[in-house]
Structure formats: C-alpha cells, structure tokens
Scaffold this active site. Structure first.
Site, PDB file in Angstrom:
ATOM      1  N   HIS A 135     -11.490  -3.559 -12.222  1.00  0.00           N
ATOM      2  CA  HIS A 135     -10.540  -2.460 -12.451  1.00  0.00           C
ATOM      3  C   HIS A 135      -9.221  -3.005 -12.997  1.00  0.00           C
ATOM      4  O   HIS A 135      -8.654  -2.451 -13.953  1.00  0.00           O
ATOM      5  CB  HIS A 135     -10.304  -1.719 -11.135  1.00  0.00           C
ATOM      6  CG  HIS A 135      -9.232  -0.677 -11.192  1.00  0.00           C
ATOM      7  ND1 HIS A 135      -9.485   0.662 -11.425  1.00  0.00           N
ATOM      8  CD2 HIS A 135      -7.872  -0.776 -11.055  1.00  0.00           C
ATOM      9  CE1 HIS A 135      -8.351   1.333 -11.421  1.00  0.00           C
ATOM     10  NE2 HIS A 135      -7.357   0.485 -11.202  1.00  0.00           N
ATOM     11  N   GLU A 136      -8.722  -4.074 -12.407  1.00  0.00           N
ATOM     12  CA  GLU A 136      -7.450  -4.645 -12.860  1.00  0.00           C
ATOM     13  C   GLU A 136      -7.578  -5.266 -14.243  1.00  0.00           C
ATOM     14  O   GLU A 136      -6.654  -5.171 -15.066  1.00  0.00           O
ATOM     15  CB  GLU A 136      -6.952  -5.692 -11.849  1.00  0.00           C
ATOM     16  CG  GLU A 136      -6.703  -5.157 -10.444  1.00  0.00           C
ATOM     17  CD  GLU A 136      -5.779  -3.965 -10.416  1.00  0.00           C
ATOM     18  OE1 GLU A 136      -4.937  -3.830 -11.322  1.00  0.00           O
ATOM     19  OE2 GLU A 136      -5.891  -3.145  -9.489  1.00  0.00           O
ATOM     20  N   HIS A 139      -7.202  -2.620 -16.840  1.00  0.00           N
ATOM     21  CA  HIS A 139      -5.804  -2.272 -17.125  1.00  0.00           C
ATOM     22  C   HIS A 139      -5.208  -3.227 -18.165  1.00  0.00           C
ATOM     23  O   HIS A 139      -4.469  -2.800 -19.059  1.00  0.00           O
ATOM     24  CB  HIS A 139      -4.970  -2.329 -15.843  1.00  0.00           C
ATOM     25  CG  HIS A 139      -5.091  -1.107 -14.987  1.00  0.00           C
ATOM     26  ND1 HIS A 139      -4.958   0.163 -15.501  1.00  0.00           N
ATOM     27  CD2 HIS A 139      -5.313  -0.954 -13.661  1.00  0.00           C
ATOM     28  CE1 HIS A 139      -5.094   1.045 -14.521  1.00  0.00           C
ATOM     29  NE2 HIS A 139      -5.315   0.397 -13.403  1.00  0.00           N
ATOM     30  N   GLU A 203      -6.087   5.546 -14.687  1.00  0.00           N
ATOM     31  CA  GLU A 203      -6.779   5.058 -13.498  1.00  0.00           C
ATOM     32  C   GLU A 203      -8.256   5.422 -13.548  1.00  0.00           C
ATOM     33  O   GLU A 203      -9.122   4.609 -13.200  1.00  0.00           O
ATOM     34  CB  GLU A 203      -6.127   5.626 -12.238  1.00  0.00           C
ATOM     35  CG  GLU A 203      -4.749   5.053 -11.925  1.00  0.00           C
ATOM     36  CD  GLU A 203      -4.769   3.551 -11.721  1.00  0.00           C
ATOM     37  OE1 GLU A 203      -5.703   3.040 -11.048  1.00  0.00           O
ATOM     38  OE2 GLU A 203      -3.873   2.878 -12.260  1.00  0.00           O
TER      39      GLU A 203
END
Length: 274
Positions: A135-136, A139, A203
């Site tokens: 997930h990071e 980003h 997100e």
C-alpha cells in the site's frame, strides 16, 4: 497512476488548483508590478519545493534506519520484491515508535521513504505486513505525497492572498488582523476540500494497487482490522501532519472526519474483500 478514475479526478482537481495558483500569481504581479514577474514565478516554483523538503524532514526526523539483518531482514526482502513487481526503485526503509501500529510513505518515485512503526511489526503477520508495505509503495508509485504537498502549498498561498487583500482594503488594526486571519483560514480550507477529496480516493487506489501486487485483498484487510483495534485506547505520538500520510488515521473528531484524508476503514476493508 494505474486507475483511470484517479486520472479523471486529478485532471478536474488539478485544473481547479491551477486556477487558484494563477490567482496567486496575478495578485503578486498586481502588488509588485508586471516587471517583477521573474520574482513572482520564482516564488511560485520554490515555495512548494521548500515545503516538500521540510515536510519530508519533519515526517522522518524521529525515525531510524531499519537494519537489514535480524527481524527486519524479511521486511527488506519483501519490499525489494514488491518494488520490483510494481516497477519502482526500492525505497529507504525506516523504523519508528509511533505509539500505535501504523506506517506511512513520503518522498517521491525514485527517492521514496517508507516508515514502519515498531508496534506494527509486532502486531501483524508476514502477509499482512506485506499488504501494508505494498500500500505504501503504491503511494510512492502514484506520486501521492507530491500531489498532497503541491495542493497544500497552493492552499497556503491562497490563504496569504486572502489575508493580504483584506488587510490592504481595510484600515489596519487589531480587529482587521483577526478578521484577515479568519478569512485566510477559510480560504485555505476551501482549497483543501478539493485536495482532501482526492486524498481519500487515493487511499482506495493504493489499496487496490496493493491487492493486485500481493494477489489478494484479504491480508491488507486483516491488517487494517488489527491496526484499527491496536489503536484503540492508545495515543499516537506522530504529528498531525504525519497522520495524514499514515495508512490509518485514528483521529475520530468531528472536524477530523469533515476534513479527513482517509475514507472510513470499514469501507476500505469492504472494498478489499468485495
């Protein structure tokens, strides 16, 4: 960016923010004169860069480099593998005591940083931690931090313009300063409404990118459940500005929900398992 919806939303919000940006530049030229355009242009370009540099330093100043041996070796290996699969360079890994299980990414593609809390490492299983790291990385891949910084910079500059316009058009006094500050904050909030709307959607995109990277959304869904439970009754020690970058924001106040950077955790979990 791998999501068409995100591209469309970025195009719309980007156009709105660009209009605000030009408004700031027009004000600078009106005050300083057309001959000062190099100075105005320099200010418009340099301010976001300065804010970006300060933001990265502020977010990571209490973090320490993550050792590449011992309990952290597996995290380095999974990050390297995920980075390769997602087409980005392996970011720098840092570890930090945050008071709650959490993680965040900062920096940009090619020069990214992922910070993982010691509490997160203790709470999650390997596949759950892999989901959080993916997930990071999403980003960083999608340049989400840069978008937030540019949006925040424009909001701040619009606030300055609102303040200066009011002060210059009224008699200067303590009352005018207070009103000017109120108007400045309202102007910043107006711009941030657009920025935060994109942030919440980002997100979902990062969650979906992580799901694709690891082959399933369930590990990240389980991680979000554990992170949410692990934050109950605990106080995060990270700054509010850093909380906006974290995978989970535990602030439940009415104002925080109104200007939330993250969608509800329950909805994220539902989408990951849908």
């Amino acid at each position: 960016m791998t999501d068409f919806g995100l591209k469309v939303r970025m195009a719309i919000v980007g156009s709105i923010l660009f209009a605000f940006y030009m408004l700031v530049g027009a004000f600078g030229l009106a005050v300083l004169g057309p001959g000062a355009w190099p100075l105005v242009l320099l200010g418009l370009l340099v301010l976001p860069v300065i804010q970006y540099k300060i933001g990265v330093w502020s977010a990571t100043r209490r973090a320490e480099p993550m050792p590449e041996e011992g309990q952290y070796a597996a995290i380095h290996r999974m990050t390297e593998s995920l980075s390769r699969d997602m087409g980005i360079e392996k970011p720098k890994l840092l570890v930090m005591d945050m008071g709650v299980p959490n993680a965040f990414a900062t920096g940009r593609k090619g020069n990214g940083v992922v910070v993982v809390s010691t509490e997160l490492i203790r709470h999650l299983q390997r596949d759950e931690l892999e989901g959080v790291v993916a997930h990071e990385l999403a980003h960083i891949k999608n340049r989400d931090v840069l978008a937030m910084v540019v949006g925040s910079s424009i909001a701040m500059m619009v606030g300055w313009v609102a303040y200066m316009v009011y002060i210059m058009s009224n008699e200067r006094g303590f009352g005018s300063i207070i009103v000017g500050m109120v108007l400045s904050n309202l102007a910043q909030m107006l711009v941030m409404v657009f920025v935060l709307a994109i942030s919440r959607y980002r997100e979902y995109v990062a969650d979906d990118d992580a799901r694709q990277a690891i082959g399933s959304g369930d590990p990240l869904a389980r991680a979000l459940e554990k992170i949410s439970r692990g934050a109950e009754g605990r106080e995060s020690v990270v700054d509010d500005s850093v909380s906006a970058l974290c995978i989970f924001n535990s602030n439940k106040s009415v104002l925080a929900q109104l200007f939330a950077t993250h969608p509800p955790t329950e909805k994220r979990i539902q989408k990951l398992r849908g």
